[in-house]
Each structure stands twice: as C-alpha cells, then as structure tokens.
Scaffold this motif. Sequence first.
Motif, short mmCIF file in Angstrom:
data_model
loop_
_atom_site.label_atom_id
_atom_site.label_comp_id
_atom_site.label_asym_id
_atom_site.label_seq_id
_atom_site.Cartn_x
_atom_site.Cartn_y
_atom_site.Cartn_z
N ARG A 95 38.24 73.76 62.81
CA ARG A 95 37.63 73.25 64.04
C ARG A 95 36.23 72.73 63.78
O ARG A 95 35.86 71.65 64.24
N ASP A 96 35.45 73.47 63.01
CA ASP A 96 34.08 73.04 62.71
C ASP A 96 34.07 71.74 61.91
O ASP A 96 33.23 70.87 62.13
N GLN A 100 32.34 68.22 63.09
CA GLN A 100 31.36 67.46 62.32
C GLN A 100 31.80 65.99 62.18
O GLN A 100 30.97 65.08 62.31
N ILE A 101 33.07 65.76 61.95
CA ILE A 101 33.57 64.38 61.85
C ILE A 101 33.36 63.65 63.17
O ILE A 101 32.90 62.50 63.20
N ALA A 102 33.66 64.32 64.27
CA ALA A 102 33.50 63.70 65.59
C ALA A 102 32.03 63.38 65.86
O ALA A 102 31.70 62.33 66.42
N GLU A 103 31.13 64.27 65.46
CA GLU A 103 29.70 64.01 65.65
C GLU A 103 29.24 62.81 64.83
O GLU A 103 28.49 61.97 65.32
N ARG A 104 29.70 62.72 63.58
CA ARG A 104 29.31 61.58 62.74
C ARG A 104 29.81 60.28 63.33
O ARG A 104 29.10 59.28 63.33
N LEU A 105 31.02 60.29 63.85
CA LEU A 105 31.57 59.07 64.42
C LEU A 105 30.85 58.70 65.72
O LEU A 105 30.70 57.51 66.02
#
Length: 134
Positions: A95-96, A100-105
């Motif tokens: 989940r973490d 992190q991927i979603a935040e970068r995108l």
Amino acid sequence: MKYTAGQAAKAAGVSKATITRALQTGKISGTKDDNGAWSIDPAELHRVFPPVAHEPPETHSVKQSATPEKPNETGVLERENQMLREALIEARQERDRWHQIAERLSIAPPAPAPIPQKPAGGFWSRLFRKSGGA
C-alpha cells in the motif's frame, strides 16, 4: 463505595430481583436516587447476603470454552497468527509503495501541449503563399 442493585446482586451471588425484593420488603436498607437507582451499603448487603468468594459457575465455564481444547492447537493458532501478521505487514508495504507512486504522478509537471499545425490547404493556397501573395 456503595453498590447499585446490579452490583449488589453480583457481590452476593443472587439475582437483581432478589435484591430489589429484599429492599422493598425492608430485609436490607438502601436509598433510591432521583433516577430510581438503588444505593446499597456493602455492610448492609452482606449482613443478610454473604459475599461470593469465587466466580459463579457460568462465568468459569465460559472461560474454559474460550481456551483451545488440545495443547497442540495453541501452536497451530500461534503459527496462523504469525502468518497473518506477516501478510498484514506485506500488504501495508505494498500500500505504501502504491501511495508513493500515486504521489509522484500527482506532482509531476504536466506534459506540454502539442503545437497546433496549420492545415496545408489546397494547391492554390500553397501556391499563393509561395509567390508572396498579390
């Protein structure tokens, strides 16, 4: 500390109805507050009803049934518990990672807009542009 009728019943090992009946007949004394709840002095209660020295049998049998019947069942349950804990840790890590991927995108700069191309037009418009127009 004074007992309520329910607490007195548990302390004496009798039903709440027995306690309230004893209060109403004057066998034991107690006071009622504005809400109608009884307040009974422990010494007054135990003058008539002796205190319970041990747990009632119903409570004791419930505790026994909550424990595993077989000794090796405890080990199996402990292993299953450990496996579930490990799976939970892995799921949280996954989940973490996705978070992190979603935040970068979401903070990536937007892609530049394509530059619009003028249509080439027909033969006469291209010819007219090349000759410098008239």
